[in-house]
Write a protein that holds these residues in place. Sequence first.
Motif, PDB file in Angstrom:
ATOM      1  N   THR A 429       0.803  -1.228   0.000  1.00 35.20           N
ATOM      2  CA  THR A 429       0.000   0.000   0.000  1.00 35.20           C
ATOM      3  C   THR A 429       0.831   1.272   0.000  1.00 35.20           C
ATOM      4  OG1 THR A 429      -0.180  -0.228   2.404  1.00 35.20           O
ATOM      5  CG2 THR A 429      -2.025  -1.030   1.066  1.00 35.20           C
ATOM      6  N   ARG A 430       1.741   1.402   0.967  1.00 33.44           N
ATOM      7  CA  ARG A 430       2.484   2.656   1.062  1.00 33.44           C
ATOM      8  C   ARG A 430       3.448   2.824  -0.101  1.00 33.44           C
ATOM      9  NH1 ARG A 430       2.096   5.559   5.584  1.00 33.44           N
ATOM     10  NH2 ARG A 430       2.599   7.177   4.101  1.00 33.44           N
ATOM     11  N   LEU A 431       3.998   1.720  -0.616  1.00 29.07           N
ATOM     12  CA  LEU A 431       4.832   1.809  -1.808  1.00 29.07           C
ATOM     13  C   LEU A 431       4.002   2.277  -2.994  1.00 29.07           C
ATOM     14  CD1 LEU A 431       6.919  -1.485  -1.466  1.00 29.07           C
ATOM     15  CD2 LEU A 431       7.698   0.852  -1.047  1.00 29.07           C
ATOM     16  N   LEU A 432       2.788   1.768  -3.099  1.00 34.84           N
ATOM     17  CA  LEU A 432       1.905   2.171  -4.188  1.00 34.84           C
ATOM     18  C   LEU A 432       1.554   3.652  -4.076  1.00 34.84           C
ATOM     19  CD1 LEU A 432       0.405   1.101  -6.654  1.00 34.84           C
ATOM     20  CD2 LEU A 432      -1.499   0.496  -5.153  1.00 34.84           C
ATOM     21  N   ASP A 433       1.253   4.111  -2.857  1.00 37.54           N
ATOM     22  CA  ASP A 433       0.973   5.540  -2.649  1.00 37.54           C
ATOM     23  C   ASP A 433       2.166   6.383  -3.093  1.00 37.54           C
ATOM     24  OD1 ASP A 433      -1.514   4.995  -1.606  1.00 37.54           O
ATOM     25  OD2 ASP A 433      -0.867   5.126   0.491  1.00 37.54           O
ATOM     26  N   TYR A 434       3.351   5.918  -2.735  1.00 32.20           N
ATOM     27  CA  TYR A 434       4.562   6.662  -3.085  1.00 32.20           C
ATOM     28  C   TYR A 434       4.764   6.718  -4.598  1.00 32.20           C
ATOM     29  CZ  TYR A 434       9.507   7.638  -3.826  1.00 32.20           C
ATOM     30  OH  TYR A 434      10.695   8.166  -4.281  1.00 32.20           O
ATOM     31  N   LEU A 435       4.651   5.580  -5.260  1.00 31.56           N
ATOM     32  CA  LEU A 435       4.858   5.551  -6.708  1.00 31.56           C
ATOM     33  C   LEU A 435       3.841   6.435  -7.414  1.00 31.56           C
ATOM     34  CD1 LEU A 435       5.546   1.731  -7.202  1.00 31.56           C
ATOM     35  CD2 LEU A 435       7.220   3.580  -7.015  1.00 31.56           C
ATOM     36  N   LYS A 436       2.594   6.417  -6.938  1.00 32.74           N
ATOM     37  CA  LYS A 436       1.555   7.260  -7.549  1.00 32.74           C
ATOM     38  C   LYS A 436       1.853   8.744  -7.357  1.00 32.74           C
ATOM     39  CE  LYS A 436      -2.437   4.115  -7.274  1.00 32.74           C
ATOM     40  NZ  LYS A 436      -3.756   3.870  -6.623  1.00 32.74           N
ATOM     41  N   SER A 437       2.541   9.080  -6.277  1.00 30.22           N
ATOM     42  CA  SER A 437       2.796  10.489  -5.980  1.00 30.22           C
ATOM     43  C   SER A 437       3.995  11.035  -6.748  1.00 30.22           C
ATOM     44  CB  SER A 437       3.023  10.672  -4.476  1.00 30.22           C
ATOM     45  OG  SER A 437       4.265  10.107  -4.082  1.00 30.22           O
ATOM     46  N   ARG A 438       4.806  10.175  -7.329  1.00 32.57           N
ATOM     47  CA  ARG A 438       5.984  10.662  -8.047  1.00 32.57           C
ATOM     48  C   ARG A 438       5.556  11.402  -9.310  1.00 32.57           C
ATOM     49  NH1 ARG A 438      10.975   9.366  -6.511  1.00 32.57           N
ATOM     50  NH2 ARG A 438      11.639  10.264  -8.497  1.00 32.57           N
ATOM     51  N   PRO A 439       6.107  12.586  -9.554  1.00 31.00           N
ATOM     52  CA  PRO A 439       5.715  13.344 -10.750  1.00 31.00           C
ATOM     53  C   PRO A 439       6.291  12.761 -12.042  1.00 31.00           C
ATOM     54  CG  PRO A 439       7.454  14.494  -9.576  1.00 31.00           C
ATOM     55  CD  PRO A 439       7.074  13.328  -8.717  1.00 31.00           C
ATOM     56  N   ASP A 440       7.250  11.816 -11.915  1.00 30.64           N
ATOM     57  CA  ASP A 440       7.873  11.235 -13.093  1.00 30.64           C
ATOM     58  C   ASP A 440       7.383   9.815 -13.376  1.00 30.64           C
ATOM     59  OD1 ASP A 440       9.050  10.059 -10.919  1.00 30.64           O
ATOM     60  OD2 ASP A 440      10.997  11.034 -11.205  1.00 30.64           O
ATOM     61  N   MET A 441       6.353   9.375 -12.661  1.00 30.92           N
ATOM     62  CA  MET A 441       5.778   8.052 -12.884  1.00 30.92           C
ATOM     63  C   MET A 441       4.272   8.157 -13.060  1.00 30.92           C
ATOM     64  SD  MET A 441       7.665   5.388 -10.278  1.00 30.92           S
ATOM     65  CE  MET A 441       9.449   5.144 -10.312  1.00 30.92           C
ATOM     66  N   GLU A 442       3.737   7.276 -13.901  1.00 30.23           N
ATOM     67  CA  GLU A 442       2.298   7.111 -14.020  1.00 30.23           C
ATOM     68  C   GLU A 442       1.992   5.668 -13.635  1.00 30.23           C
ATOM     69  OE1 GLU A 442      -1.318   7.653 -17.313  1.00 30.23           O
ATOM     70  OE2 GLU A 442       0.768   8.081 -17.854  1.00 30.23           O
ATOM     71  N   VAL A 443       1.049   5.474 -12.744  1.00 32.83           N
ATOM     72  CA  VAL A 443       0.801   4.141 -12.186  1.00 32.83           C
ATOM     73  C   VAL A 443      -0.639   3.718 -12.462  1.00 32.83           C
ATOM     74  CG1 VAL A 443       0.782   2.736 -10.085  1.00 32.83           C
ATOM     75  CG2 VAL A 443       2.506   4.527 -10.360  1.00 32.83           C
TER      76      VAL A 443
END
Length: 751
Positions: A429-443
């Motif tokens: 969960t928290r890894l997913l939240d982090y990846l979604k919040s990155r401005p250079d990634m689309e999840v």
Amino acid sequence: MVQALARAGCEVTLVLKAPVRTGRLVDPLRALPGVTVRSPHAEGMIDHEGGMPARLAAQILARVDAEERGPSGEPGFDLVVVRGRRLAGKLSAGPMAGRLWTYLTDVPQSAAEFDGASKGELRRIADASRVLLCQTEELRGFLESAVPATAGKSVLFPPVVVLPDGLETRREGTPDGRALKLVYTGKFAPRWNTYEMTSLPRLLAMRGVDAELHMVGDKIHDDPNDPGFATRMRTALESDQGVIWHGGHPRAEAMRLTAAGDVGLSWRHPEMDASLELSTKVLECGTLGVPVVLNRTPMHERLFGADYPLFAATETDVLDALTLIGKNPDVFTLAVERCRAAAADFTLDAAAGRLRTYLAQTFPEPSETVLAAAAEHARTSAATGGGPAGGLAVLDDALAGAVEEARPAADGPRKLRVGVAGHDLKFFTRLLDYLKSRPDMEVRVDHWAALKVHDEERSQELVDWADVIVCEWCGPNAIWFAQRKRPGQRLVVRLHRFELYARWPRHLDIEAVDEVVCVSPHYADLTREITGWPAGKVTTVPNWVDDAQLDRPKLDGAQHHLGMIGIAPSRKRLDLALDVLEDLRRDDPRFTLFIKSKLPWEYWWIWQKEEERAHYEQVFRRIRRSPLLAGGVVFDSYGRDVASWLRRIGFVLSTSDDESFHLAPAEGMASGAVPVLLGWPGADTIYDSRWIHADPAAMAASIATTVALDRWEQDRALARDQVRAAYGLDEVCRQWTDLLSVTPMEAAKTA
């Protein structure tokens, strides 16, 4: 809040809920750099002069947000700070869901007041909020226990005290040779004891203490339970001995009157002792150097110290405290120092510092490495005839330039496309939240309904779109994606203990998998040994520990409290933890074992096994019959409020026969508890050997020695530093970012 956000580096738009009658509050905000004040009334958005009900406020905010949107339709504001449950409830179902930073104060203050409707509304608000701002640790813990959805999102944002420009604080020294000046500012209401306060000058005079009471405010409460209160209160304000009523004043003038006083009054009815909020007036008095008479509560003891001399529960207590400081300059000086020290953490700079931390966690900086990987994936995909290369808006000119050579000339820069697929994402969960919040990634997430049940069309869309696919669990999902992986696409599979001994790894096409992620070196070695997969494809990225959420002040007595999180199945070995407890309680009955877990019969797949039932029947029989264990074992309900629960725990036990990682000791370490482990296979590859012991007797001896030699504070500080460095959320997120941003070219070189 506006000042703190601006100081933290945000561009802030303040939307006013009422028409501007005076610029006293608004004009200083308009003058701040980067701050825009919007008045819907003045702008013609509202056709009446009254206030703004929650439903209308939600519509106005949505309109203001829409005006801020960019040409491609992206959201206008990155975050929306809202105070008030009713308004947050309205916004939670609208277009701002996911961007809300909700400041919760008007919530039920006890479990008895929490009905189903309140829980449902707060759950919806929590689901729609990126961050929940809580005034106190007590409020945060209560919310997490009552509404599990708030866990992991709740952060502290205490009241902020900002002194008006030019205001002088109270002069040093004691009120020698003149009347003691008492001061109260705020509303006049029964539970605030404001009527009782008006008797203090007269009662103090009977004790030989000359005093006068200055009362500032003009809001006299009409109490339906006491219809005569307003009349009595006004009469006392206008005519009681020693009472000087100043009426209502702007905040700056009210604070000037407070600074001219000697002692502030915040003595309230005992019903308010359970309040989960902290009085801003108390902190203002402390900042001004004015000591405060207030109720003794755990919250106030933590702020001012248990020996603070101005705690009071009754009128007699108040008179005793005021008599003491009126005749004892040393006690008065001590009270001033304690109040100043307590208020020091509630400055505007402290608030801006907290917000900078939360902003950095919520909005990570873009990475040149990630953008380079995205560009190369786009080129590789186009060259191999794979899925569409696509294009996104440039995030940053400098970053775009840094990856220009790696990008096909025909393509614009774009984010790295990351797909996550699995049936159960609770460990991600928290890894997913982090990846979604990155401005250079689309999840994008392909959430399987069950281990083998999914929407094949949706899963294929993920294959066609993603640069990298992460399969959480090495199960049917990993097998399916390995069979359909595109050329140049990367496939990462995270393997847990559960799958290692199941049949799925045998059917996985390991040639199609770029990396298999295990959470510990021991299980990475076991994976290589059991599966025969190429050693270079099996890597270790540890479990994450949300160290910022878990780091909370310990409650009194924690050094005598042992904790276990999860006692099922039997290989968790609760019986060995009881051995530890019995050894400790032979010499010190203060030692107590707290267990936070579902009970074994709540897991059907455990309770159906005869050997499991026999194990627990024996364990619970022992707890009932052992004189040493009587009263020494506490079972707490299973739930997500682990961070709050750990505040009472000083030592976290791990007595398992086998673990892949065992997160509980790491969570305990992050909370400031000392880990105490048996040497299960691989424990020494995860935890420092100083925390690992040969048997329960050695575990008990270590705990007893740590407490007896007053070494607990030192050991828990070391444990906290270790877990932050190795398994802190920021560190694990960094490792995952590096793992996902490997380019096809780099992967080919490694292969």
